[in-house]
Structure formats: C-alpha cells, structure tokens
Write a protein that holds these residues in place. Structure first.
Motif: not given
Ligand code: ADP
Length: 393
Positions: A358, A206-207, A331, A277-280, A325-326
């Motif tokens: 993944r 997210g960040s 991705r 704001n979500d990469v998905r 991270a996410g």
């Molecule tokens: P934060 O930084 O808020 O703690 P994350 O590390 O989970 O959150 O990152 C959020 C980002 O990661 C979002 O853009 C989301 O799309 C992407 N993301 C999180 N989990 C997945 C997943 N299983 N598949 C694809 N993208 C993901």
C-alpha cells in the motif's frame, strides 16, 4: 537552486519549495503548503510567498530561482518550455478542452511573472511525454479541418508516466534506458543498446490512463484529445462513441451544455455506481453487495486491461506492468482484477506481496514471473522540479 512548484486548480493553489542541485545530488523539499476555495489568485500567491519568508525558508522572495507549472495541454505547443506569453496563448487556445486547468495556469503564470520578475518560469506540459507517439496512433480519422483545428490524441499524465518509465528502468537494472529518459525532453529519444525494455504503465487515480512505453518512450496512451477520454474516470465518462452525444441530445432533450456537464461531472465511476466518485466509497458499497458499485469497479479494471492489451502488438511483448497513483498504489483488489489470468503471458501476481503493498514501491509479481509487476508511487512534483532544474541549468 530554489525551485517553487505551483499547482493551480480551479479553486485551489498548492505549492512545494525544492532545493535542487545538478544530477540529483540534492532534491530536498524545504516547504509545502496550500490554499482551498481560492477566489483571488494574486492575493493567495502573495500570501504563500510571504509565508515562505516568515517561516525562514527564504530570506527574500527573490531567492526563488524558478517556478515550475505542470500545465495540461496547449494549442500547438508541448514539451518543457519557458512559461512565457507563447505558453499563455497556447493554454488560452485550449481553455474549452481543459476548463478546470488551463485558465488558472494562464493566470498563475502571468501573476508569477509580475511578482517574481527575476525568476525563470518553466511549463511542463502533461502532453510532453507523447511527442514521439507515431502519427498513425495519435491522429483521429476526422475531416482535415478538424485535424487542423488541433483535434488529435494528446495524452495526459505525462509527468507521472515519465517517472514510471525512468524508475521502472532503474528497478529492472536498465540504467541506460533510465539515463535516456532523464534527458528525454532536452535531447529527444536516443537509441539504447540491448533488448528493448517494454513497459505498460497504469496511472489509476481520480483520473486514470494507461500508457505503452518502449525503451522509455511512449508509443501510445489511453487518453485522447481531452481528459474526458480513455478509462472511466472519477466523474468523467472516458471513451464514448461520438454517435452517442447527438443521440442523447436529441432523445433526452438536452442542450449541448447540459450533455457536456453530465458527461464531465455526473458520469464515469460516479455515474455507473451511483455511489461516489471515490473508489474507497465504491469499494465499501461493492463489499456490501451493491451491484452498481461492483460493476463500476469491474468496468475500471476491464478498461485498463483492454488498453494495456492494445499496446501488445506494437511493443512485441511486455517486460513490466507498473501501477501508480492513488488507486494503483493502494488498491490491491483492482491490481488483482487487472492482472487476473495473465499467467499465459508470463505475468504472475504474488497475492501476498500484492495485498501487503500500500502506497510504497514494491515488486508484487512472483519470483518466477517473467513479467515484473511493480508498484511505483507517483511523485509528479519531483518530476517537474527535476525538469525545471535541467531546463534552467
Ligand atoms: P488525483 O488523481 O485526484 O490526484 P489520487 O491519485 O489520490 O488523486 O487518486 C484518487 C483515487 O485514489 C480515489 O478514487 C481514491 O479512492 C483512491 N485512493 C487514494 N488514496 C487512497 C488510499 N490511501 N487507499 C485507497 N484508495 C485511495
């Protein structure tokens, strides 16, 4: 020892209860839980503790030996420290810089101090990993009074990048570096024999931030004074020329508050894509041909590459590129975009290993690649639990 990790958001409270023993002999998550839309932190914390007793994880709330807080940044304070009045003061001194994080942590530390008077309270600042970045890389060329007011590059995601530093060293068979990283906050950096281990760590979520790490110690990072810097973030701008803010205020007729709100909530990947704001969601729109969504993803990869290359001269080469991270863990498209055309630097992504990976730890470079490309799932709560255990042992 029983350690509660308290994660305080502006309207949320999440926790994990760990049973920890010395030197990693036990690192068990006994329970976890959370509350959303929190308006009364005191009541919520009491409820969480009552739940832990009711579920049989604790006989009494006094069984908790320590509570750990992943505090973001403090004025004139960093590291892994007792969470006392000094920490609260430091958080309040920078409440403007991290408005979503500092006030809830200051309040949470106060409340836990009252509710669990016998427990040790420990704060691990997200800036802690950057304490040894050379001043030439952490200072901004601002007037002296600005510098003295605390305006400099601090860096964030310290717990995550420290975990990458330790785990990548283990995966590369560099146990002496991993050992040094484990004791970093207690002992400071120590020289390690052998060739230096040079890592670029991509925390993409997210960040996001990119950090250069030599022998387990950060030499620089993309995040600066506030979490509004570096790579384009989910809805925050990332790096921006300081001249743009007064220009936008004057020509768009904005107040400072409006401009600030737009840069911190309506900018970043959301602002460019206009989708989410979500990469998905952005990835789905890009796949359907949405040009703005495609551009947002290109900008994220481009910025990550630029920041990674900014550490090259100081590192003198790269042994590992690490994704966490996410986004970094999940991705493969963005990992491929970031690692494209790096064969000349000895870094060769294996497309099959990359697309198969993944959310799990893996080596995703080819066997012949001189630079290892790794995926290491983030576990910031565990990093915090380990630091708290070391601090109170
Ligand atoms: P934060 O930084 O808020 O703690 P994350 O590390 O989970 O959150 O990152 C959020 C980002 O990661 C979002 O853009 C989301 O799309 C992407 N993301 C999180 N989990 C997945 C997943 N299983 N598949 C694809 N993208 C993901």
């Amino acid at each position: 020892m029983l350690i509660l990790i308290a994660n305080l958001g502006s309207t949320s409270f999440k926790y994990r209860l760990y049973r920890m023993a010395a030197a990693g002999a036990d690192e068990t998550v006994l329970a976890s839980g959370g509350f959303e839309r929190v308006t009364d932190y005191a009541g919520t914390i009491d409820q969480a503790l009552a739940d832990l007793v009711a579920q049989g994880h604790l006989e009494s709330i006094d069984d908790i030996d320590a509570v750990g807080f992943k505090t973001v940044l403090g004025r004139n304070l960093s590291g892994c420290v007792e969470a006392d009045e000094r920490v609260i003061e430091a958080l309040e001194g920078f409440r403007e810089v991290a408005p979503a994080h500092n006030p809830p942590y200051a309040e949470g530390i106060r409340l836990f101090g009252k509710t669990l008077p016998k427990a040790r309270l420990v704060a691990l600042f997200e800036t802690a990993f950057y304490q040894w970045v050379p001043e030439a890389a952490s200072r901004y060329a601002v007037p002296r009074a600005w510098h003295e007011a605390g305006i400099q590059r601090y860096g964030f995601h310290g717990a995550s990048h420290k975990y990458v530093a330790e785990r990548s060293a283990e995966m590369m068979g560099r146990d002496a570096v991993a050992e040094m990283v484990r004791g970093l906050y207690q002992n400071g950096p120590r020289p390690v024999a052998g060739e230096p281990l040079r890592v670029v760590s991509f925390h993409l979520g997210g960040s996001s931030s990119v950090t250069g790490i030599r022998n387990g110690v950060a030499i620089g990072t993309s995040m600066g004074f506030s979490p509004q810097s570096g790579l384009p973030q989910n809805n925050r701008v990332g790096d921006l020329d300081s001249g743009a803010l007064p220009f936008a205020i004057k020509t768009l007729g904005l107040t400072l508050e409006e401009a600030e709100k737009q840069l911190t909530r309506e900018a970043g990947l959301l602002g460019v894509s206009g989708v989410s704001n979500d990469v998905r969601d952005i990835g789905d729109a890009a796949a359907e041909g949405n040009k703005d969504a495609q551009l947002a993803l290109e900008m994220l990869a481009d910025s990550a590459r630029r920041w990674a290359s900014s550490f090259l001269f100081d590192l003198g080469g790269i042994d590992a590129l690490v994704f966490t991270a996410g986004i970094g863990e999940n991705r493969d498209d963005l990992r491929a975009a970031i690692c494209r055309d790096l064969e000349g630097f000895g870094a060769e992504l294996d497309p099959e290993k990359n697309s198969a990976c993944r959310g799990k730890e893996a080596v995703i470079s080819t066997d012949a690649s001189q630079v290892k490309i790794l995926v290491i799932p983030a576990n910031e709560e565990l990093v915090l639990a380990r630091e708290v255990a070391r601090k109170i042992s």
